[in-house]
Design a protein around this motif. Structure first.
Motif, PDB file in Angstrom:
ATOM      1  N   LEU A  32      -8.052 -11.403 -12.254  1.00 19.00           N
ATOM      2  CA  LEU A  32      -7.483 -10.301 -13.028  1.00 19.00           C
ATOM      3  C   LEU A  32      -8.586  -9.391 -13.572  1.00 19.00           C
ATOM      4  N   VAL A  33      -9.650 -10.037 -14.067  1.00 12.13           N
ATOM      5  CA  VAL A  33     -10.789  -9.223 -14.566  1.00 12.13           C
ATOM      6  C   VAL A  33     -11.393  -8.386 -13.443  1.00 12.13           C
ATOM      7  N   LEU A  34     -11.520  -9.052 -12.271  1.00 17.69           N
ATOM      8  CA  LEU A  34     -12.072  -8.317 -11.124  1.00 17.69           C
ATOM      9  C   LEU A  34     -11.175  -7.151 -10.740  1.00 17.69           C
ATOM     10  N   VAL A  40     -10.585   0.066 -13.086  1.00 20.90           N
ATOM     11  CA  VAL A  40     -11.379   0.934 -13.972  1.00 20.90           C
ATOM     12  C   VAL A  40     -12.380   1.755 -13.154  1.00 20.90           C
ATOM     13  N   GLY A  41     -13.024   1.092 -12.161  1.00 28.63           N
ATOM     14  CA  GLY A  41     -13.978   1.829 -11.312  1.00 28.63           C
ATOM     15  C   GLY A  41     -13.308   2.950 -10.550  1.00 28.63           C
ATOM     16  N   LEU A  42     -12.095   2.648 -10.015  1.00 20.44           N
ATOM     17  CA  LEU A  42     -11.372   3.691  -9.277  1.00 20.44           C
ATOM     18  C   LEU A  42     -11.004   4.850 -10.194  1.00 20.44           C
ATOM     19  N   GLU A 196     -15.121   6.707 -23.925  1.00 22.90           N
ATOM     20  CA  GLU A 196     -14.689   5.844 -25.032  1.00 22.90           C
ATOM     21  C   GLU A 196     -13.693   4.785 -24.562  1.00 22.90           C
ATOM     22  N   SER A 197     -12.703   5.212 -23.743  1.00 21.39           N
ATOM     23  CA  SER A 197     -11.690   4.242 -23.286  1.00 21.39           C
ATOM     24  C   SER A 197     -12.319   3.174 -22.415  1.00 21.39           C
ATOM     25  N   THR A 198     -13.260   3.588 -21.593  1.00 23.19           N
ATOM     26  CA  THR A 198     -13.918   2.606 -20.723  1.00 23.19           C
ATOM     27  C   THR A 198     -14.725   1.607 -21.551  1.00 23.19           C
ATOM     28  N   GLN A 199     -15.427   2.100 -22.522  1.00 20.92           N
ATOM     29  CA  GLN A 199     -16.210   1.193 -23.377  1.00 20.92           C
ATOM     30  C   GLN A 199     -15.296   0.221 -24.134  1.00 20.92           C
ATOM     31  N   ASP A 200     -14.142   0.710 -24.668  1.00 25.64           N
ATOM     32  CA  ASP A 200     -13.196  -0.185 -25.371  1.00 25.64           C
ATOM     33  C   ASP A 200     -12.655  -1.253 -24.436  1.00 25.64           C
ATOM     34  N   LEU A 201     -12.350  -0.824 -23.203  1.00 26.23           N
ATOM     35  CA  LEU A 201     -11.790  -1.782 -22.247  1.00 26.23           C
ATOM     36  C   LEU A 201     -12.777  -2.898 -21.959  1.00 26.23           C
ATOM     37  N   PHE A 202     -14.025  -2.528 -21.726  1.00 26.67           N
ATOM     38  CA  PHE A 202     -15.012  -3.547 -21.400  1.00 26.67           C
ATOM     39  C   PHE A 202     -15.332  -4.433 -22.602  1.00 26.67           C
ATOM     40  N   MET A 203     -15.275  -3.869 -23.784  1.00 31.45           N
ATOM     41  CA  MET A 203     -15.508  -4.714 -24.961  1.00 31.45           C
ATOM     42  C   MET A 203     -14.359  -5.722 -25.136  1.00 31.45           C
ATOM     43  N   TRP A 204     -13.125  -5.268 -24.897  1.00 29.91           N
ATOM     44  CA  TRP A 204     -11.986  -6.189 -24.997  1.00 29.91           C
ATOM     45  C   TRP A 204     -12.073  -7.267 -23.947  1.00 29.91           C
ATOM     46  N   LEU A 205     -12.446  -6.862 -22.705  1.00 35.84           N
ATOM     47  CA  LEU A 205     -12.568  -7.849 -21.646  1.00 35.84           C
ATOM     48  C   LEU A 205     -13.690  -8.843 -21.956  1.00 35.84           C
ATOM     49  N   THR A 206     -14.762  -8.337 -22.566  1.00 36.67           N
ATOM     50  CA  THR A 206     -15.883  -9.220 -22.885  1.00 36.67           C
ATOM     51  C   THR A 206     -15.480 -10.264 -23.942  1.00 36.67           C
ATOM     52  N   GLY A 207     -14.745  -9.792 -24.983  1.00 33.08           N
ATOM     53  CA  GLY A 207     -14.325 -10.732 -26.032  1.00 33.08           C
ATOM     54  C   GLY A 207     -13.269 -11.713 -25.572  1.00 33.08           C
ATOM     55  N   THR A 208     -12.401 -11.252 -24.674  1.00 30.18           N
ATOM     56  CA  THR A 208     -11.281 -12.104 -24.257  1.00 30.18           C
ATOM     57  C   THR A 208     -11.682 -13.053 -23.157  1.00 30.18           C
ATOM     58  N   PHE A 209     -12.460 -12.569 -22.226  1.00 34.25           N
ATOM     59  CA  PHE A 209     -12.803 -13.394 -21.057  1.00 34.25           C
ATOM     60  C   PHE A 209     -14.307 -13.600 -21.011  1.00 34.25           C
ATOM     61  N   ALA A 210     -14.738 -14.487 -21.915  1.00 37.31           N
ATOM     62  CA  ALA A 210     -16.163 -14.799 -21.968  1.00 37.31           C
ATOM     63  C   ALA A 210     -16.622 -15.479 -20.696  1.00 37.31           C
ATOM     64  N   THR A 211     -15.665 -16.215 -20.073  1.00 34.63           N
ATOM     65  CA  THR A 211     -16.020 -16.953 -18.866  1.00 34.63           C
ATOM     66  C   THR A 211     -16.301 -16.025 -17.688  1.00 34.63           C
ATOM     67  N   ALA A 212     -15.856 -14.686 -17.818  1.00 33.42           N
ATOM     68  CA  ALA A 212     -16.077 -13.734 -16.701  1.00 33.42           C
ATOM     69  C   ALA A 212     -17.262 -12.825 -17.011  1.00 33.42           C
TER      70      ALA A 212
END
Length: 762
Positions: A32-34, A40-42, A196-212
């Motif tokens: 899902l992260v991938l 996000v890249g697209l 800004e939206s991209t940075q928020d998304l990656f910060m949320w993904l970082t906090g939620t999915f530490a394993t990724a």
């Protein structure tokens, strides 16, 4: 070992099987992260493309804004300036045409992209209609009137309405610029929101999915790179806007014509100065070649071909060429064409710069015409002088010749005085004619100088003797104060030295009523075989004011206007004398005091003849006797026939006389002659043609031909000698000059034909 290994493997499998849902959840979350990172890249890629499109849109907006509304506003301002400065009708009509063209372009549907609203486009169309129906007829009415005849109230009213029109276009330009800035601001805001939206998304993904973390790190690296691209695109957009505005201001400000053509020679772009000067719009010239629009009758085809060859070879070229505007006006241009190269050095087109040089070209044409007129005037002057010289010298030859002959006859004292007076008057007239011819030759730089041994004492004695009778009649003391240090012979042009002395001494006697005229020669500064000859002529005459002395050395100048009537003269003597003196390495200086006389100091640079050369020079004999010579005279003037006949008789010759060149040729064909005295200007056949026919006859013996002519301009002698004549004697001739010519001829003839030579018993 085997049992232990199997037990470990079984335990790990049990662990995974016991936690299968958690493992699948982890894998699912990783996928899902991938997937989210991919999405996000697209999205970032898509928004980056939108950013690039925004850059292109901004470029189009700037270009449309510059080429439409801004140009329309500027043309209206120029029309106001022309009205305020009382421009001519042609200037007003031409500027009105520019305004009409710009208002029409400003009302096109394509400006929806510039203004961003239909109501603003409607304003532009209303302004265009207001110009076409309300203001243009009034401009044309004022243009039909002379500036002084225009009603000031009408002009002010029209300028007020034009001011309203200009303000309207100014508002449209401002609104278009605001719209462009809004679009740019919106693009920047979208960029910032995307970041800004991209940075928020990656910060949320970082906090939620530490394993990724690895996937998020890769996504972060990707986002950092994309962020750099967006920042670079943003900077490029800003720099591009600044560059476009800067280049637009430069192109708008220059008055030089700029345009570009492709490798096929077709227009691809023109600047505003081109449109304004040549009368063609950008749309009119696009895709066409310059010769199709700009060339006309005065355009040099050779220059055009050379220009086209250079373009074909991809080389730079400069030339001057006649171009033509849309209304047919001829304009001369200085053209500079340079190739435009791409990154690989390949020619992709050409940029041309043209400058108006019509005024300089016209000045060059006027200068060329002035030179041709001056040359024609010089030729006319030379022809006039030649004609006048011939017409004056011909009768003067008879006057001086007959008086010369008369002086050789027995005369009483009164008769001799009359004859001498007549001869002096004739000599004075001849001197005036020679002065006029000399000043013409000096102005043209054709005066000839000789370098022969001569006796200064003889020149001084001849000059003094010439004026002695005049001095005696006026009761003046004419004195020659000799300097014993002067050598017997000097080397130079005795004729020119005598001419200088005659002019200076003649002036001194002419302007002296009481007292004396003294001639004092001496040598100074001898060095390496050369000496400075100084001749001082002092008189006690009327003198001249010191402030007038420089004017005396100008042609036709006199010390006082009244002196022309009192003393006569041409005013050329001193001007000619100074020029002759300077040509012989010296000068003439004059010092005078009004009422107390004048002192003229002549200096000449002359060579001293050595003693062995002195012995070789002999004094002239008395009149020789040439009784054995067979002489033919070709002369059409009856009086001059008589003069020549009598002179030859005094020299012991019985000539044969004919009246024209044809008769001379016939006489040579029938009889043998030793000498032919050939006049040049005669009816039926002139002397030049006659002597050529005589040479073609090749008679035996070959006659010695002497040009006996009144043509005495510089270059006449050389012309006659080149035509086949052997010697030259100018009219009016004297018996001495004729005798000298016969002596020269006798020295060239076979001894059997020369005849006895001795003094004339007379």
């Amino acid at each position: 070992m085997s049992a232990g290994g199997g037990t470990g493997t079984s335990a790990l499998g049990s662990f995974l099987r016991g936690r299968r849902p958690a493992a699948w959840l982890l894998v699912t979350l990783g996928l899902l992260v991938l997937a989210m990172a991919t999405l996000v890249g697209l999205q970032v890629t898509q928004q980056s493309r939108q950013l690039v499109d925004g850059v292109d849109t901004t470029e189009d907006l700037v270009l449309a804004n510059v080429r439409t509304l801004g140009q329309t506003q500027r043309e209206v301002l120029r029309l106001q300036v022309l009205l305020a400065t009382n421009a001519t009708g042609a200037e007003l009509r031409r500027q009105a045409a520019y305004v009409t063209q710009r208002t029409q372009e400003s009302a096109l549907d394509s400006h929806q992209a510039t203004l961003g609203a239909d109501d603003l486009v409607a304003v532009a169309r209303t302004d265009a209609r207001q110009w076409r129906t309300g203001l243009l007829p009034r401009v044309r009415t004022l243009a039909a009137l002379a500036p002084a005849a225009r009603n000031p109230d009408s002009v002010r009213a029209l300028m007020a309405d034009l001011d309203e029109l200009e303000k309207s276009y100014f508002d449209l330009v401002s609104l278009g610029e605001i719209y462009r800035r809004e679009q740019a601001a919106k693009a920047n805001a979208d960029n910032e929101e995307l970041v800004e939206s991209t940075q928020d998304l990656f910060m949320w993904l970082t906090g939620t999915f530490a394993t990724a973390a690895v996937l998020l790190a890769a996504g972060g690296a990707l986002m950092f790179r994309l962020h750099q691209q967006r920042s670079a695109a943003h900077e490029r957009l800003s720099q591009l806007n600044e560059d476009l505005m800067w280049y637009a201001r430069i192109v708008q400000a220059t008055d030089s014509i700029l345009f570009t053509i492709d490798t096929e020679g077709r227009f691809t772009w023109v600047n505003e100065a081109f449109e304004r000067t040549m009368g063609y719009s950008y749309a009119d010239v696009t895709g066409k070649r310059p010769p199709e629009l700009l060339h006309g009758p005065a355009t040099d085809l050779e220059t055009v071909r050379a220009l086209q060859e250079r373009i074909h070879e991809g080389e730079q070229f400069r030339c001057e060429l006649a171009n033509y505007t849309a209304d047919g006006q001829e304009i001369w241009m200085a053209v500079d064409v340079s190739p435009v190269l791409d990154e690989d050095g390949e020619v992709t087109g050409f940029c041309a710069i043209q400058s108006d040089i019509s005024e300089r070209h016209e000045a060059e044409l006027l200068l060329k015409q002035a030179r041709l007129d001056a040359e024609a005037s010089a030729r006319a002057k030379a022809a006039f002088l030649a004609t006048m010289s011939h017409e004056i010298r011909t009768p003067l030859n008879a006057v001086l010749g007959l008086t010369d002959l008369l002086l050789l006859t027995p005369l009483n004292a009164e008769q001799k005085d009359y004859v001498e007076t007549a001869q002096q008057s004739g000599q004075h007239l001849l001197a005036l004619v020679n002065d006029i011819l000399d000043i013409s030759a000096l102005e043209a730089g054709r005066m000839e100088y000789h370098d022969d041994p001569f006796s200064l004492w003889e020149v001084l004695d001849e000059t003094t003797t010439m004026f002695l009778a005049q001095a005696e009649r006026k009761g003046l003391d004419l004195r020659l104060d000799p300097d014993p240090g002067i050598p017997p012979l000097l080397r130079g042009d005795a004729v020119r030295v005598r001419q200088i002395l005659v002019n200076v001494v003649g002036n001194a006697l002419k302007f002296t009523e009481h007292g004396s005229v003294r001639i004092s020669p001496r040598l100074t500064g001898a060095e390496q075989g050369r000496s400075q000859l100084e001749i001082v002529v002092e008189d006690t005459g009327i003198g001249v004011p010191k402030w007038r002395i420089p004017q005396l050395f100008r042609s036709f100048a006199r010390g006082d206007v009244s002196s022309t009537r009192t003393y006569g003269g041409s005013g050329l003597g001193l001007a000619i004398s100074r020029t002759l003196a300077e040509a012989m390495g010296g000068t003439i200086e004059l010092d005078s005091e009004l009422g107390h006389g004048t002192t003229v100091r002549i200096t000449l640079d002359l060579a001293v003849v050595e003693e062995e050369q002195t012995a070789a020079v002999r004094s002239p004999d008395a009149l020789p006797h040439h009784g054995g010579l067979r002489v033919l005279v070709a002369e059409d003037d009856l009086v001059n026939q008589k003069v020549v006949h009598r002179m030859l008789q005094r020299l012991g010759v019985s000539p044969t006389i004919v009246a024209n060149g044809q008769e001379a040729v016939d006489a040579v064909a029938e009889n043998a002659f030793d000498i032919i005295l050939m006049d040049v200007q005669m009816p039926v056949m002139d002397g030049v043609r006659a002597v050529r026919l005589v040479r073609d006859l090749d008679p035996t013996p070959r006659p010695w031909v002497v040009a006996l002519t009144a043509n005495a301009l510089s270059g006449d002698r050389e012309r006659f000698m080149a035509a086949g004549m052997d010697d030259y004697v100018s009219k009016p001739m004297t018996i001495d000059s004729l005798a000298a010519a016969l002596e020269r001829a006798s020295s060239q003839l076979p001894s059997s034909a020369a005849g006895p030579v001795g003094p004339d018993a007379g």
